[in-house]
Write an enzyme that holds these catalytic residues in place. Sequence first.
Site, PDB file in Angstrom:
ATOM      1  N   GLN A 228       0.841  -1.200   0.000  1.00  0.00           N
ATOM      2  CA  GLN A 228       0.000   0.000   0.000  1.00  0.00           C
ATOM      3  C   GLN A 228       0.876   1.249   0.000  1.00  0.00           C
ATOM      4  O   GLN A 228       1.834   1.350   0.760  1.00  0.00           O
ATOM      5  CB  GLN A 228      -0.918   0.013   1.227  1.00  0.00           C
ATOM      6  N   ASP A 229       0.541   2.203  -0.902  1.00  0.00           N
ATOM      7  CA  ASP A 229       1.257   3.486  -0.971  1.00  0.00           C
ATOM      8  C   ASP A 229       2.732   3.320  -1.330  1.00  0.00           C
ATOM      9  O   ASP A 229       3.603   3.968  -0.752  1.00  0.00           O
ATOM     10  CB  ASP A 229       1.136   4.252   0.352  1.00  0.00           C
ATOM     11  N   ASP A 250      -3.692   1.899  -3.738  1.00  0.00           N
ATOM     12  CA  ASP A 250      -3.251   3.287  -3.941  1.00  0.00           C
ATOM     13  C   ASP A 250      -1.741   3.365  -4.136  1.00  0.00           C
ATOM     14  O   ASP A 250      -1.081   4.272  -3.627  1.00  0.00           O
ATOM     15  CB  ASP A 250      -3.654   4.171  -2.755  1.00  0.00           C
TER      16      ASP A 250
END
Length: 412
Positions: A228-229, A250
């Site tokens: 994530q990220d 994301d």
Amino acid sequence: MLENKGKYTREDAIAWLSGALTSHRTCLEGLKEKGMYENDHPLSQNLTMVLNHALTLHAKDVKAEDNRVKKGAPWKQRSEQYRGLLSSWNPATSKADIVVAKDGSGNYRSINEAVNALGRLSNKGRGKRVVVHVKAGVYDENVEIGRHLINVMFVGEGVHKTVVTGRRNYVDGDTTVSSATFSVFGDGFWARDMTFENTAGPHKHQAVALMVASDNSLFYKCNIKGYQDTLYAHSLRQFYRDCKIYGTVDFIFGNAAVVFQNCDILVRKPMDHQANIITAQGRDNPYENTGISIHGSRILPAPEFVPVKGSIKTFLGRPWKKYSRTVIAKTDLDGMIHRKGWTKWEGDVAQSTLYYAEYMNTGRGASTRGRVDWPGYHVLKSPREVGPFTVRNFIQGESWIMKTGVPVWTEI
């Protein structure tokens, strides 16, 4: 006025004001993550208002500006003597200013020791490009290239040989920003033949591998790996060529004006209850120059995701902020992409104000027949429509990318 000094264009001014707004918002969001900020604090509201007003004034007149990029920005000075340096640099035949080697054969054993020395070299002359050769090895350290370190170039010995790794993450107490394994703030940063990774895993949520807030920054033949990220393309103008970016939720996010060309964007296996979302673009003002432009690339499953890709939803993006903007053009989309293509952030927020577009994509996931019916979603039909998102127009890349020698398509 900046343009009257003969050094900068309105495009520069808009990029820098957009970056200032993004940095201000990031600061406030970091304080919120720590429970130290209230939305209605007057000082933060005043600064936001001033920056928004300045951005609006410049953006409304940008069409009247001569689009030729003028000389004078510190990281553009003396550029001719470094023409082709990034593409032609060879560890066997080229000389670096600093060599990092874990085995003691260089100037320093750690990247952070080299970064501490960079300040002394950079201060000898603004505009001088400083080359750091990072020899093969796994460097387990969190690195920050500060704003005062301009025109820095990092060169590894290949993505499987030179690896910068970390595991900071939100669950264990870091903010999104502070979780980054490698952070870049100094303008004009270049890198090639390296891997930047965060190994915290999907269960640790936000865990950034690479954060970039560097104007005219370029990453060539690099791997960026996380969940994530993964890649925080935070702000200002950025270009990624021949890179591989891995993640789940994301995993390409931020509010830069950023172009990806000939990159592999690889979707990994998320936690059981999660869907995969490739982009989360953070444009919060319609006059910001920011957005994500993915061109001539491939969106496909990472090897570990292949066996389960049919049972987990995968989307091209969702709107992190009200004016979120992402364009995917001439890119091969694997059949794992959900037929709707895009998904919501919260409720129906931003569906009429965002700008999401697809143009001449290929592959089993490229059909636009079942896509979202949001007012802000577009299927582009012509080069004229996609023209604003080219390297030439979106990040003014002809003035700085061409000098690196890195391959680039200035048009889509």
